[in-house]
Design a protein around this motif. Structure first.
Motif, PDB file in Angstrom:
ATOM      1  N   ILE A   6     -33.235  -8.720  43.972  1.00 20.64           N
ATOM      2  CA  ILE A   6     -33.379  -8.081  42.662  1.00 20.64           C
ATOM      3  C   ILE A   6     -34.796  -8.267  42.147  1.00 20.64           C
ATOM      4  O   ILE A   6     -35.396  -7.340  41.598  1.00 20.64           O
ATOM      5  CB  ILE A   6     -32.337  -8.647  41.668  1.00 20.64           C
ATOM      6  N   GLU A   7     -35.339  -9.459  42.354  1.00 21.82           N
ATOM      7  CA  GLU A   7     -36.704  -9.718  41.902  1.00 21.82           C
ATOM      8  C   GLU A   7     -37.690  -8.785  42.596  1.00 21.82           C
ATOM      9  O   GLU A   7     -38.620  -8.267  41.983  1.00 21.82           O
ATOM     10  CB  GLU A   7     -37.058 -11.184  42.186  1.00 21.82           C
ATOM     11  N   ALA A  51     -33.290 -10.272  36.443  1.00 16.54           N
ATOM     12  CA  ALA A  51     -32.694 -10.845  37.648  1.00 16.54           C
ATOM     13  C   ALA A  51     -31.714 -11.946  37.282  1.00 16.54           C
ATOM     14  O   ALA A  51     -30.625 -12.044  37.858  1.00 16.54           O
ATOM     15  CB  ALA A  51     -33.794 -11.374  38.568  1.00 16.54           C
ATOM     16  N   TYR A  52     -32.091 -12.780  36.315  1.00 16.84           N
ATOM     17  CA  TYR A  52     -31.188 -13.849  35.872  1.00 16.84           C
ATOM     18  C   TYR A  52     -29.892 -13.263  35.314  1.00 16.84           C
ATOM     19  O   TYR A  52     -28.801 -13.756  35.594  1.00 16.84           O
ATOM     20  CB  TYR A  52     -31.829 -14.715  34.790  1.00 16.84           C
ATOM     21  N   GLY A 102     -25.748 -15.499  45.528  1.00 17.55           N
ATOM     22  CA  GLY A 102     -26.538 -15.396  44.294  1.00 17.55           C
ATOM     23  C   GLY A 102     -28.024 -15.558  44.556  1.00 17.55           C
ATOM     24  O   GLY A 102     -28.846 -14.840  43.978  1.00 17.55           O
ATOM     25  N   ASN A 103     -28.387 -16.496  45.432  1.00 16.72           N
ATOM     26  CA  ASN A 103     -29.793 -16.683  45.782  1.00 16.72           C
ATOM     27  C   ASN A 103     -30.353 -15.447  46.476  1.00 16.72           C
ATOM     28  O   ASN A 103     -31.471 -15.002  46.180  1.00 16.72           O
ATOM     29  CB  ASN A 103     -29.949 -17.917  46.684  1.00 16.72           C
ATOM     30  N   TYR A 105     -30.783 -12.754  43.866  1.00 21.00           N
ATOM     31  CA  TYR A 105     -31.937 -13.000  43.005  1.00 21.00           C
ATOM     32  C   TYR A 105     -33.228 -12.588  43.703  1.00 21.00           C
ATOM     33  O   TYR A 105     -34.073 -11.922  43.112  1.00 21.00           O
ATOM     34  CB  TYR A 105     -32.005 -14.475  42.602  1.00 21.00           C
ATOM     35  N   SER A 106     -33.379 -12.972  44.977  1.00 24.41           N
ATOM     36  CA  SER A 106     -34.628 -12.626  45.680  1.00 24.41           C
ATOM     37  C   SER A 106     -34.752 -11.117  45.867  1.00 24.41           C
ATOM     38  O   SER A 106     -35.841 -10.557  45.736  1.00 24.41           O
ATOM     39  CB  SER A 106     -34.714 -13.349  47.013  1.00 24.41           C
ATOM     40  N   VAL A 147     -27.713 -11.880  38.206  1.00 26.34           N
ATOM     41  CA  VAL A 147     -27.121 -12.961  38.998  1.00 26.34           C
ATOM     42  C   VAL A 147     -26.029 -13.670  38.195  1.00 26.34           C
ATOM     43  O   VAL A 147     -24.979 -14.031  38.738  1.00 26.34           O
ATOM     44  CB  VAL A 147     -28.208 -13.943  39.491  1.00 26.34           C
ATOM     45  N   ASP A 161     -39.159  -9.166  33.927  1.00 23.50           N
ATOM     46  CA  ASP A 161     -38.941 -10.065  35.057  1.00 23.50           C
ATOM     47  C   ASP A 161     -39.217 -11.490  34.616  1.00 23.50           C
ATOM     48  O   ASP A 161     -40.207 -11.725  33.947  1.00 23.50           O
ATOM     49  CB  ASP A 161     -39.898  -9.652  36.188  1.00 23.50           C
ATOM     50  N   PRO A 162     -38.428 -12.480  34.868  1.00 19.61           N
ATOM     51  CA  PRO A 162     -37.238 -12.559  35.702  1.00 19.61           C
ATOM     52  C   PRO A 162     -35.940 -12.517  34.907  1.00 19.61           C
ATOM     53  O   PRO A 162     -34.890 -12.777  35.457  1.00 19.61           O
ATOM     54  CB  PRO A 162     -37.389 -13.910  36.373  1.00 19.61           C
ATOM     55  N   ARG A 163     -35.997 -12.183  33.607  1.00 22.55           N
ATOM     56  CA  ARG A 163     -34.762 -12.195  32.805  1.00 22.55           C
ATOM     57  C   ARG A 163     -33.730 -11.212  33.330  1.00 22.55           C
ATOM     58  O   ARG A 163     -32.535 -11.492  33.316  1.00 22.55           O
ATOM     59  CB  ARG A 163     -35.064 -11.906  31.345  1.00 22.55           C
TER      60      ARG A 163
END
Length: 175
Positions: free
Chosen positions: A61-62, A85-86, A54-55, A58-59, A89, A81-83
């Protein structure tokens, strides 16, 4: 029974299995209470793997969401951003959790974990005193080997310097 009735009745067909009385649907835990610690260890390992993945997602996707065309699309659908990505994830976490739950409850896997737990109970574990003694021996041996290898290194460094292979003298000669 007549011959005509015998010909019409199926002989080798398996009867349809009736649902188990203790079946609680999809979220029923297979053989609940057995193999608890191996199941919890497996869940912890799968959870750690999921967190690391997941980490990473997230990186990545961001980074991908920061490109201009994707950023414009995400703004258009109100997932700046960052919704976005959240959300992705969280979706990954949900799907991953369901997959882990599904595979952990398969009878073959659950039976393996239960058997592993029962075998671990048969292991003759060392006492703390034996463990501390063995640890001291291993650490002592590592230090002795480090000193021996350091002495070999100094010896070969001196030999190669005296033969002219090394141009820099060893630190203990002091040239």
């Amino acid at each position: 029974m007549s011959d005509a009735e015998d010909a019409e009745s199926p002989r080798n067909e398996r009867p349809t299995p009736s649902p188990a009385s203790d079946s609680g649907g999809y979220f029923h835990i297979y053989k609940k209470g057995q193999g608890y610690w191996t199941r919890m260890g497996t869940v912890a390992g799968a959870g750690l793997l999921g967190l690391v993945t997941g980490n990473f997602l997230y990186s990545e996707i961001e980074r991908q969401l920061s490109s201009p065309p994707v950023d414009a699309f995400m703004t258009k659908i109100h997932l700046q951003d960052p919704r976005g990505a959240y959300l992705l994830v969280a979706l990954f976490a949900l799907v991953y959790s369901l997959l882990v739950y599904h595979f952990m409850n398969k009878p073959a896997y659950a039976d393996f974990l239960i058997a592993t737990d029962s075998e671990m109970k048969k292991v003759n574990w060392t006492t703390q005193k034996e463990l501390m003694g063995s640890t001291k021996i291993v650490i002592g041996f590592v230090f002795v080997m480090a000193v021996v290898l350091f002495c070999y290194d100094l010896f070969f460094q001196l030999i190669f310097y005296l033969l002219g292979v090394l141009k820099t003298p060893p630190f203990f000669i002091g040239h």
